[in-house]
Motif scaffolding. Structure first.
Motif, PDB file in Angstrom:
ATOM      1  N   ARG A   1       0.843  -1.202   0.000  1.00 24.11           N
ATOM      2  CA  ARG A   1       0.000   0.000   0.000  1.00 24.11           C
ATOM      3  C   ARG A   1       0.879   1.254   0.000  1.00 24.11           C
ATOM      4  NH1 ARG A   1      -3.269  -2.232   5.007  1.00 24.11           N
ATOM      5  NH2 ARG A   1      -1.208  -3.191   5.173  1.00 24.11           N
TER       6      ARG A   1
ATOM      7  N   ARG B   1      -0.650   7.627  -2.535  1.00 20.24           N
ATOM      8  CA  ARG B   1      -0.595   8.433  -3.748  1.00 20.24           C
ATOM      9  C   ARG B   1      -1.952   9.097  -3.980  1.00 20.24           C
ATOM     10  NH1 ARG B   1       2.672   4.140  -7.713  1.00 20.24           N
ATOM     11  NH2 ARG B   1       4.668   4.246  -6.593  1.00 20.24           N
ATOM     12  N   GLU B   2      -1.892  10.357  -4.375  1.00 21.39           N
ATOM     13  CA  GLU B   2      -3.109  11.147  -4.616  1.00 21.39           C
ATOM     14  C   GLU B   2      -4.028  11.123  -3.391  1.00 21.39           C
ATOM     15  OE1 GLU B   2      -4.910   9.748  -8.210  1.00 21.39           O
ATOM     16  OE2 GLU B   2      -3.215  10.385  -9.462  1.00 21.39           O
TER      17      GLU B   2
ATOM     18  N   LYS C   1      -4.427   9.055  -0.966  1.00 21.83           N
ATOM     19  CA  LYS C   1      -5.034   7.803  -0.489  1.00 21.83           C
ATOM     20  C   LYS C   1      -4.051   6.657  -0.691  1.00 21.83           C
ATOM     21  CE  LYS C   1      -7.302   6.772  -4.899  1.00 21.83           C
ATOM     22  NZ  LYS C   1      -8.575   6.507  -5.590  1.00 21.83           N
TER      23      LYS C   1
ATOM     24  N   THR D   1      -3.003   3.162  -2.096  1.00 23.18           N
ATOM     25  CA  THR D   1      -3.319   2.368  -3.270  1.00 23.18           C
ATOM     26  C   THR D   1      -2.397   1.157  -3.314  1.00 23.18           C
ATOM     27  OG1 THR D   1      -3.900   4.379  -4.488  1.00 23.18           O
ATOM     28  CG2 THR D   1      -3.510   2.398  -5.792  1.00 23.18           C
ATOM     29  N   LEU D   2      -2.948   0.003  -3.703  1.00 21.46           N
ATOM     30  CA  LEU D   2      -2.131  -1.193  -3.824  1.00 21.46           C
ATOM     31  C   LEU D   2      -1.302  -1.145  -5.108  1.00 21.46           C
ATOM     32  CD1 LEU D   2      -4.455  -4.149  -2.696  1.00 21.46           C
ATOM     33  CD2 LEU D   2      -2.373  -3.347  -1.561  1.00 21.46           C
ATOM     34  N   VAL D   3      -0.002  -1.331  -4.969  1.00 23.66           N
ATOM     35  CA  VAL D   3       0.889  -1.439  -6.129  1.00 23.66           C
ATOM     36  C   VAL D   3       1.821  -2.626  -5.885  1.00 23.66           C
ATOM     37  CG1 VAL D   3       0.809   1.056  -6.511  1.00 23.66           C
ATOM     38  CG2 VAL D   3       2.721   0.060  -5.248  1.00 23.66           C
TER      39      VAL D   3
END
Length: 200
Positions: free
Chosen positions: A49, A52-53, A55, A57-59
């Motif tokens: 997690r 980004r932006e 919040k 986000t899963l990457v």
């Protein structure tokens, strides 16, 4: 009496075993390389997690960048070398297992800077603005030289190894931590200490 050019050893009988051994060795090393590539691909595809932006986000691990702020949960491994920003524990404390790095099974205690332990909610993280200056990539596991500058007022805070969480280590007995990525991939201390497998 010796006859020139006549050898009691058949060249064919010498070459065949040698070719066989070299072929088997090449196939074995090729298979080991393939398994290593598969293992690397599996590790690099692990989800993480990233903030980004405004919040999380899963990457994939392979898409984590220097400067990213990541959220790590209990029993998760660190995908990169991180500067600890805050944790679920009082005073920004966290416990990590370094067995994958140095073989030690005892948990080690790390702590964030007092100036960042107020960062809890996404709104606060979105407003947090800092610059991290640090050493060049190296293989020293127990040393770290760097500083964190709060861009709002220019305050410079020294960083030590107590604020550094290294790739390959695992978060333990701590619900979560926030960390800012300082080294990824081959620049992490884990990879700086890695050696190529010997060629047989």
């Amino acid at each position: 009496q010796m006859v020139p050019g006549l050898s009691p050893i058949n060249p064919f009988s010498s070459i065949v075993p040698l070719v066989f051994v070299l072929t088997v060795t090449a196939v074995k090393e090729g298979y080991e390389d393939y398994k290593r590539q598969q293992s690397d691909a599996t590790i690099n595809a692990r989800p993480i997690r990233v903030f980004r932006e405004s919040k999380f986000t899963l990457v994939a691990w392979k898409d984590v960048l220097v400067g990213d702020l990541v959220l790590i949960s209990n029993n998760e491994a660190f995908p990169a070398d991180l500067v600890l920003i805050n944790s679920s524990e009082n005073q920004g404390l966290c416990y990590i297992e370094t067995a994958n790095l140095d073989g030690e099974t005892n948990l080690k205690l790390h702590q964030s800077l007092p100036e960042t332990i107020h960062l809890l909610e996404p709104e606060q993280l979105a407003k947090f603005d800092c610059t991290i200056n640090c050493e060049h990539p190296n293989n020293r596991l127990y040393n770290f030289d760097g500083s964190l500058i709060l861009n709002e007022d220019g305050t410079t805070l020294p960083l030590s190894v107590k604020q550094i969480l290294l790739r390959g280590c695992v978060l333990k007995n701590t619900d979560w931590i926030y960390g800012i990525v300082v080294f990824t991939g081959k620049e992490t201390k884990l990879m700086q200490n890695a050696t190529d497998p010997p060629s047989k």
